[in-house]
Design a protein around this motif. Structure first.
Motif, PDB file in Angstrom:
ATOM      1  N   ALA A  69       0.900  -1.156   0.000  1.00 52.49           N
ATOM      2  CA  ALA A  69       0.000   0.000   0.000  1.00 52.49           C
ATOM      3  C   ALA A  69       0.932   1.197   0.000  1.00 52.49           C
ATOM      4  N   CYS A  70       0.487   2.258  -0.538  1.00 48.44           N
ATOM      5  CA  CYS A  70       1.324   3.439  -0.721  1.00 48.44           C
ATOM      6  C   CYS A  70       0.853   4.555   0.196  1.00 48.44           C
ATOM      7  N   PRO A  71       1.773   5.292   0.801  1.00 45.48           N
ATOM      8  CA  PRO A  71       1.362   6.410   1.646  1.00 45.48           C
ATOM      9  C   PRO A  71       0.567   7.475   0.885  1.00 45.48           C
ATOM     10  N   LEU A  72       0.613   7.438  -0.437  1.00 48.88           N
ATOM     11  CA  LEU A  72      -0.121   8.409  -1.255  1.00 48.88           C
ATOM     12  C   LEU A  72      -1.462   7.876  -1.747  1.00 48.88           C
ATOM     13  N   PHE A  73      -1.765   6.618  -1.448  1.00 51.00           N
ATOM     14  CA  PHE A  73      -3.046   6.004  -1.811  1.00 51.00           C
ATOM     15  C   PHE A  73      -4.122   6.546  -0.866  1.00 51.00           C
ATOM     16  N   ARG A  74      -5.242   6.922  -1.406  1.00 47.64           N
ATOM     17  CA  ARG A  74      -6.353   7.422  -0.594  1.00 47.64           C
ATOM     18  C   ARG A  74      -7.584   6.569  -0.882  1.00 47.64           C
ATOM     19  N   PHE A  75      -8.262   6.183   0.187  1.00 44.03           N
ATOM     20  CA  PHE A  75      -9.495   5.416   0.004  1.00 44.03           C
ATOM     21  C   PHE A  75     -10.580   5.925   0.938  1.00 44.03           C
ATOM     22  N   ASN A  76     -11.810   5.675   0.526  1.00 47.36           N
ATOM     23  CA  ASN A  76     -12.979   6.002   1.331  1.00 47.36           C
ATOM     24  C   ASN A  76     -14.034   4.959   0.993  1.00 47.36           C
ATOM     25  N   PHE A  89     -13.943   5.194  -5.199  1.00 52.80           N
ATOM     26  CA  PHE A  89     -13.597   4.708  -3.865  1.00 52.80           C
ATOM     27  C   PHE A  89     -12.125   4.881  -3.512  1.00 52.80           C
ATOM     28  N   SER A  90     -11.251   5.045  -4.515  1.00 50.35           N
ATOM     29  CA  SER A  90      -9.823   5.214  -4.231  1.00 50.35           C
ATOM     30  C   SER A  90      -9.179   6.068  -5.309  1.00 50.35           C
ATOM     31  N   GLN A  91      -8.106   6.745  -4.881  1.00 49.75           N
ATOM     32  CA  GLN A  91      -7.395   7.635  -5.804  1.00 49.75           C
ATOM     33  C   GLN A  91      -5.987   7.872  -5.297  1.00 49.75           C
ATOM     34  N   CYS A  92      -5.173   8.523  -6.130  1.00 43.51           N
ATOM     35  CA  CYS A  92      -3.789   8.837  -5.782  1.00 43.51           C
ATOM     36  C   CYS A  92      -3.701  10.292  -5.339  1.00 43.51           C
ATOM     37  N   GLU A  93      -3.052  10.527  -4.205  1.00 48.41           N
ATOM     38  CA  GLU A  93      -2.909  11.883  -3.665  1.00 48.41           C
ATOM     39  C   GLU A  93      -2.198  12.821  -4.642  1.00 48.41           C
ATOM     40  N   VAL A  94      -1.221  12.301  -5.382  1.00 45.69           N
ATOM     41  CA  VAL A  94      -0.456  13.150  -6.295  1.00 45.69           C
ATOM     42  C   VAL A  94      -0.838  12.924  -7.756  1.00 45.69           C
ATOM     43  N   ASN A  95      -1.901  12.165  -7.972  1.00 41.19           N
ATOM     44  CA  ASN A  95      -2.393  11.905  -9.326  1.00 41.19           C
ATOM     45  C   ASN A  95      -1.268  11.410 -10.241  1.00 41.19           C
ATOM     46  N   SER A  96      -0.565  10.375  -9.780  1.00 41.28           N
ATOM     47  CA  SER A  96       0.566   9.816 -10.517  1.00 41.28           C
ATOM     48  C   SER A  96       0.170   9.422 -11.935  1.00 41.28           C
ATOM     49  N   LYS A  97       1.064   9.710 -12.868  1.00 45.64           N
ATOM     50  CA  LYS A  97       0.818   9.326 -14.268  1.00 45.64           C
ATOM     51  C   LYS A  97       0.818   7.810 -14.440  1.00 45.64           C
ATOM     52  N   HIS A  98       1.293   7.075 -13.426  1.00 47.88           N
ATOM     53  CA  HIS A  98       1.338   5.614 -13.501  1.00 47.88           C
ATOM     54  C   HIS A  98       0.061   4.965 -12.955  1.00 47.88           C
ATOM     55  N   GLY A  99      -0.798   5.742 -12.348  1.00 45.19           N
ATOM     56  CA  GLY A  99      -2.043   5.214 -11.806  1.00 45.19           C
ATOM     57  C   GLY A  99      -3.181   5.382 -12.805  1.00 45.19           C
ATOM     58  N   PHE A 104     -15.267  -0.743 -12.397  1.00 46.78           N
ATOM     59  CA  PHE A 104     -15.692  -2.095 -12.057  1.00 46.78           C
ATOM     60  C   PHE A 104     -17.175  -2.026 -11.731  1.00 46.78           C
ATOM     61  N   GLY A 105     -18.015  -2.204 -12.732  1.00 46.09           N
ATOM     62  CA  GLY A 105     -19.451  -2.040 -12.531  1.00 46.09           C
ATOM     63  C   GLY A 105     -19.744  -0.589 -12.206  1.00 46.09           C
ATOM     64  N   GLU A 106     -20.355  -0.358 -11.055  1.00 39.27           N
ATOM     65  CA  GLU A 106     -20.701   1.001 -10.624  1.00 39.27           C
ATOM     66  C   GLU A 106     -19.609   1.632  -9.751  1.00 39.27           C
ATOM     67  N   ALA A 107     -18.472   0.972  -9.641  1.00 38.36           N
ATOM     68  CA  ALA A 107     -17.385   1.449  -8.776  1.00 38.36           C
ATOM     69  C   ALA A 107     -16.157   1.830  -9.599  1.00 38.36           C
ATOM     70  N   ILE A 108     -15.434   2.819  -9.106  1.00 36.15           N
ATOM     71  CA  ILE A 108     -14.170   3.226  -9.705  1.00 36.15           C
ATOM     72  C   ILE A 108     -13.098   3.098  -8.619  1.00 36.15           C
ATOM     73  N   HIS A 109     -12.045   2.327  -8.953  1.00 36.45           N
ATOM     74  CA  HIS A 109     -10.939   2.089  -8.018  1.00 36.45           C
ATOM     75  C   HIS A 109      -9.619   2.395  -8.718  1.00 36.45           C
ATOM     76  N   LEU A 110      -8.653   2.827  -7.942  1.00 30.36           N
ATOM     77  CA  LEU A 110      -7.327   3.121  -8.471  1.00 30.36           C
ATOM     78  C   LEU A 110      -6.567   1.829  -8.723  1.00 30.36           C
ATOM     79  N   ASP A 111      -6.007   1.714  -9.906  1.00 37.65           N
ATOM     80  CA  ASP A 111      -5.089   0.623 -10.234  1.00 37.65           C
ATOM     81  C   ASP A 111      -3.703   1.249 -10.300  1.00 37.65           C
TER      82      ASP A 111
END
Length: 143
Positions: A69-76, A89-99, A104-111
């Motif tokens: 898990a990354c210290p810059l990963f944010r979830f709710n 439900f999840s995103q990157c604090e610094v909006n990394s170009k690698h994320g 996934f259906g009605e959900a959006i998660h950070l890969d």
């Protein structure tokens, strides 16, 4: 399992391993090196479900698992907001170009599988704390 449940369970596994290593008088650098993927697969197979298949979460030659898990990963678990009626439900604090935000259906998660920053020993040592929860304190953005 939701993010918060995983976060708590993983943090406790991390704490048990670090406590064991500290009781053996390992230095901070030795503790971080212990978390190298090749060592963890052998000595801590229950730490990650991918270990049973000898699979890495990030395809890099030298993978350190201290900051699983990354210290810059944010979830709710209640969601941050909606985009086109889908909940983020999840995103990157610094909006990394690698994320990538995956739908996934009605959900959006950070890969973030293409981002390797938190798995480099240099990054781990720069952000090191014996307490994984202290490093990750900003990740859970739930109410």
């Amino acid at each position: 399992m939701n993010y918060e449940d995983w976060f708590e369970k993983h943090g406790e596994k991390h704490r048990r391993i670090v406590d064991k290593l500290k009781s053996n008088k390992l230095s901070r650098i030795e503790i971080v090196k212990y978390f190298d993927y090749e060592n963890m697969v052998v000595h801590e197979p229950e730490f990650c479900f991918l270990y049973t298949d000898n699979k890495k979460c990030h395809e890099v030659e030298k993978l350190n698992c201290y900051l699983c898990a990354c210290p810059l990963f944010r979830f709710n678990d209640n969601g941050f907001y909606k985009i086109n009626n889908k909940t983020v439900f999840s995103q990157c604090e610094v909006n990394s170009k690698h994320g990538v935000q995956g739908e996934f259906g009605e959900a959006i998660h950070l890969d973030c599988s293409r981002c390797t920053v938190p798995h480099a020993e240099k990054y781990v040592l720069k952000n090191y704390d014996d307490n994984w929860f202290a490093i990750m304190e900003d990740c859970n953005q739930g109410d």
